[in-house]
Enzyme design. Structure first.
Site, PDB file in Angstrom:
ATOM      1  N   SER B 129       3.235  27.284 -70.109  1.00 47.25           N
ATOM      2  CA  SER B 129       2.524  26.669 -71.232  1.00 47.25           C
ATOM      3  C   SER B 129       3.464  25.876 -72.121  1.00 47.25           C
ATOM      4  O   SER B 129       4.645  26.214 -72.252  1.00 47.25           O
ATOM      5  CB  SER B 129       1.880  27.778 -72.064  1.00 47.25           C
ATOM      6  N   TYR B 157       3.607  35.038 -76.831  1.00 45.60           N
ATOM      7  CA  TYR B 157       3.035  34.367 -75.656  1.00 45.60           C
ATOM      8  C   TYR B 157       4.037  33.371 -75.068  1.00 45.60           C
ATOM      9  O   TYR B 157       4.277  33.350 -73.857  1.00 45.60           O
ATOM     10  CB  TYR B 157       1.755  33.664 -76.089  1.00 45.60           C
TER      11      TYR B 157
END
Lengths: 338, 338
Positions: B129, B157
């Protein structure tokens, strides 16, 4: 103040312990220095006799992962500072993938989880490595490594250390620990016996000839290397614990200072210190396995951020050798030139 | 050829499955394309009905970590390609640290260990990501992110995804898998219901007004965002599987292409497509928790390496919205302008 050193019986761990014992006190993250009441050396092997005999030293003998998995909270709960130096070294990790994943990847995670579970919020100094930087044909390293250079590790050891840095950063951001990651340079001259590090010959090629023994020099003379003496290395580790948050800066790992030299340059310095009698003991037999690892590491690292913390590299390698001779008189058999 | 998609019932997983079913064949790492005989969707929830009814689709229902821990080697052993899309999303991981460590950190490691243990050497595409890039006061991001920009994640994350990239790189270097990590951009417009991602509003602020519903727009208009449509995102994921080793290049993760825009620019595009009736449904109520996460992400990413693979960003966001309208006619209640 209580301190834990993982890998505390190793060369760097023991030297760090001695340095802290001599100082007698330690400042953490800019706070006023406090007296050190106890240093627990966590290691699979017993520490050197001088440390074992010091009343401020405690020893926690056994596998680090096992110790961290045990329900016993000691010595972790009481530790205001943890120096996490324990690791499987580069050559070992390349030969035994599971060993590296357990000793470096899993152990660092377990140590951070232990601190988190205890809520003790220790200051943790993590010894990462220049091995996070790796040169490859698909992605060549830039000629000079800077503080913001992207690590692209080319060894399992480098990957595991780089993952450790990431865990340190996030456990710090979340407030579970106060983490400081420092990337150690190639440490030379290490006294004692060889270990399984691919970089071991960078010490052996000096230490063994000085002792009158033959030593392998398994890579070409022009191989670049970023060296730091044991003294400079320990200085950087202690400074990482002591720096205030603002002067420390981001949670990204800090490149420690290094002296940019080559294997040939090191041999020349050895000859200036101990003559041709020393360099005649070097065996120039190439070792492809060692070369494959070592050639991926950078030789020139510009440590601007470390300089901002007052950390400087060794001035020259000849001085590094002379320091080794002075500190290890019993290990030197050759005649040293003034 | 058998394929596994983790997170296969999710929006991207299901769309990837449909794309592969329509193509009917897949080339891996430059090899001749082979017919796809089975796609196993691994997920905690059942896939959409159209997929569940396809004879080439198999479903492995349950927690990914549990499935990987089970002694059963199916469907992993048979999989020539594994698309690892399963993840806990950014907002969830920030709120529940253990959830993220389990779903992202531990699961990715377990998946790679499973492949290693089986010796099946699958091609693994890992969905990382743009959240690996994080801006912070101590370490500001450069104005433009390039392929070699150092990630400094500012969310759990982002850290977990970045660690996943490192594991992918080393398991690939060791020959345990053939890994390809791609960094997904902010995907918009996602159909369906909101998820726990801090980036969810980037889709909701378009999707909900088009459905005649009010939607939160919790960050300022000038907030930059690097957007990719679902179609471009799936294109990048498939290309990562198909590219030959030489054209793919280093084991470092690939930044997928993105359209650099802003929240205000997205709202303006919405108004061009569906008029003021749409933008009147936007609630400009700031949400500090979302803002804190989103503001650390980069808005401008120069994806040179992706361009070299023939991957291009969406041309403009208005086209992205119109594609969404065409693909999801039942979800659109407002009148669309020509």
């Amino acid at each position: 103040m209580q301190v834990v050193i993982t890998g505390g019986a190793g060369f760097l761990g023991a030297r760090l312990a001695r340095t802290l014992l001599v100082a007698g006190r330690l400042s953490l993250a800019g706070a006023p220095a406090e007296a050190i009441s106890r240093i627990t050396l966590v290691d699979r092997v017993a520490p050197p006799a001088d440390l074992a005999g010091d009343p401020r030293i405690a020893v926690a003998l056994g596998d680090l992962n096992d110790q961290l998995a045990a329900p016993d909270a000691s010595p972790w709960r009481e530790a205001a500072a943890i120096f996490h130096l324990a690791a499987a070294v580069s050559g070992e990790c390349e030969a035994d993938f599971d060993l590296g994943m357990r000793s470096n990847f899993a152990a660092t995670h377990a140590l951070l989880e232990k601190a988190r579970a205890l809520g003790s919020r220790p200051l943790v100094v993590f010894a990462s490595s220049l091995a996070v930087f790796g040169d490859s044909p698909e992605q060549p390293l830039p000629p000079v490594i800077e503080d913001h250079t992207l690590p692209t590790p080319q060894t399992s050891y480098g990957i595991q250390k780089f993952i450790g840095e990431q865990l340190m950063a996030d456990y710090t951001r979340k407030g579970f620990v106060r983490g400081r990651s420092v990337r150690l340079m190639t440490v030379s001259v290490r006294p004692g016996r060889p270990n399984g590090a691919a970089s071991g010959f960078f010490s052996g090629m000096i230490r063994e000839p000085l002792a009158g023994l033959r030593a392998a020099c398994p890579v070409p003379d022009e191989t670049p290397v970023a060296i730091a003496s044991p003294a400079r290395t320990i200085e950087g580790i202690v400074r990482a614990a002591e720096a205030g948050d603002a002067e420390w800066g981001p949670r990204t790992a800090l490149n420690l200072p290094s002296l940019a030299t080559t294997v040939g340059g090191m041999a020349a310095a050895l000859e200036r210190v101990a003559g041709k009698a020393a360099t005649d003991l070097l065996d120039r037999a190439p070792d492809p396995a060692i070369r494959r690892i070592v050639k991926t590491w950078p030789g020139h690292i510009e440590a601007r951020r470390a300089r901002g913390l007052g950390l400087l590299p060794d001035a020259d390698f000849e001085t590094v050798i002379r320091d080794y001779v002075r500190e290890n008189p019993d290990a030197v058999k050759l005649l040293i030139r003034a």
